[in-house]
Scaffold this motif. Structure first.
Motif, PDB file in Angstrom:
ATOM      1  N   TYR A 111      -8.071   5.095  -0.737  1.00  0.00           N
ATOM      2  CA  TYR A 111      -6.662   4.753  -0.521  1.00  0.00           C
ATOM      3  C   TYR A 111      -6.185   5.255   0.840  1.00  0.00           C
ATOM      4  O   TYR A 111      -5.529   4.518   1.583  1.00  0.00           O
ATOM      5  N   LEU A 130       0.822  -1.212   0.000  1.00  0.00           N
ATOM      6  CA  LEU A 130       0.000   0.000   0.000  1.00  0.00           C
ATOM      7  C   LEU A 130       0.857   1.265   0.000  1.00  0.00           C
ATOM      8  O   LEU A 130       0.504   2.265  -0.621  1.00  0.00           O
ATOM      9  N   ALA A 134      -9.025  -2.168   0.616  1.00  0.00           N
ATOM     10  CA  ALA A 134      -8.116  -2.408  -0.510  1.00  0.00           C
ATOM     11  C   ALA A 134      -8.849  -3.085  -1.667  1.00  0.00           C
ATOM     12  O   ALA A 134      -8.648  -2.718  -2.835  1.00  0.00           O
ATOM     13  N   THR A 177      -7.530   3.109   3.512  1.00  0.00           N
ATOM     14  CA  THR A 177      -6.877   1.799   3.476  1.00  0.00           C
ATOM     15  C   THR A 177      -5.504   1.857   4.150  1.00  0.00           C
ATOM     16  O   THR A 177      -5.161   0.985   4.947  1.00  0.00           O
ATOM     17  N   VAL A 178      -4.725   2.881   3.843  1.00  0.00           N
ATOM     18  CA  VAL A 178      -3.391   3.018   4.443  1.00  0.00           C
ATOM     19  C   VAL A 178      -3.505   3.226   5.953  1.00  0.00           C
ATOM     20  O   VAL A 178      -2.755   2.612   6.731  1.00  0.00           O
TER      21      VAL A 178
END
Length: 183
Positions: A72, A52, A127, A75-76
Motif C-alpha cells: 500500500y 488510494l 494496486a 502504491t501511494v
C-alpha cells in the motif's frame, strides 16, 4: 522559420513532405495535442490516487499484514509521483509562458508525460497486487498482475511502436524523432 520534415524540401507541403508550418505553429499544435492526452491521464491518475488516500481511513486497514501495508505504501508513493509527473507540464507552461520557449516546453512536457505513464503503470500494478492478494492466492495474484502489466506494455508501448514502424515504412519522410518532435 519553417519546420521541415527530414528528407523533405524546405517549404514543401503535402502528405509526402509533412505539414508546412512554422516551428511555433508546430509547437502550438503539439502542445494542444499533448494537453488532450494529459486530460485523460490526469483524470484517471487523480481518481486512482484519491481512492488510494481513502483506504488508510477504512476500519479494516489495521488488519492488513505488514507486506500488504508495504505494498500500500509503495502504491501511494507511486501514485503521488505519477500525479506529480502528469501535472508538471502545466507548471512548465505556466512558469515559462511568454518566453518564446514553446518547443522546449513541449519536449519537456512530453518527457514528463512518458515518465508519468510509466509511474501510472507501476501504480496500477501495485494496486492490483494489493487487491488481488485478498481475492486469490499470492502466487496467482503475481501472475495476474504480470499479465496485466504485459497488457499495458502492449497497449501503451508495443502497439504504438508497431504503428510508428509501419508508418515509417510506408512514408519514408516519417522519422524516429523524439515524441514531441513528431507530427
Amino acid at each position: 522559420m519553417r519546420a521541415v520534415t527530414p528528407g523533405a524540401a524546405p517549404g514543401g507541403s503535402g502528405p509526402e513532405h509533412g505539414r508546412d508550418e512554422t516551428v511555433e505553429q508546430r509547437a502550438d499544435r503539439l502542445w494542444n495535442e499533448l494537453l488532450q492526452e494529459l486530460r485523460v491521464a490526469q483524470t484517471g491518475v487523480q481518481i486512482l490516487f484519491g481512492f488510494l488516500l481513502t483506504v488508510v481511513f477504512q476500519q479494516r486497514f489495521t488488519e492488513l499484514s505488514e507486506t500488504d501495508r508495504d505494498i500500500y505504501l509503495a502504491t501511494v508513493l507511486l501514485g503521488a509521483a505519477a500525479v506529480g509527473a502528469l501535472i508538471a507540464p502545466v507548471s512548465f507552461h505556466r512558469l515559462l509562458t511568454g518566453r518564446r520557449l514553446k518547443p522546449q516546453i513541449v519536449r519537456w512536457a512530453s518527457r514528463l508525460t512518458m515518465v508519468g505513464l510509466v509511474l501510472l503503470l507501476c501504480t496500477m500494478a501495485s494496486a492490483l497486487l494489493l487487491i488481488l492478494r485478498f481475492v486469490v492466492a499470492d502466487d496467482i495474484a503475481v501472475w495476474l498482475v504480470g499479465g496485466m502489466v504485459a497488457w499495458f506494455v502492449l497497449c501503451w508501448g508495443l502497439f504504438p511502436a508497431i504503428a510508428r514502424r509501419n508508418a515509417t515504412r510506408s512514408h519514408p519522410t516519417v522519422t524516429g524523432a523524439p515524441p514531441a518532435d513528431r507530427t
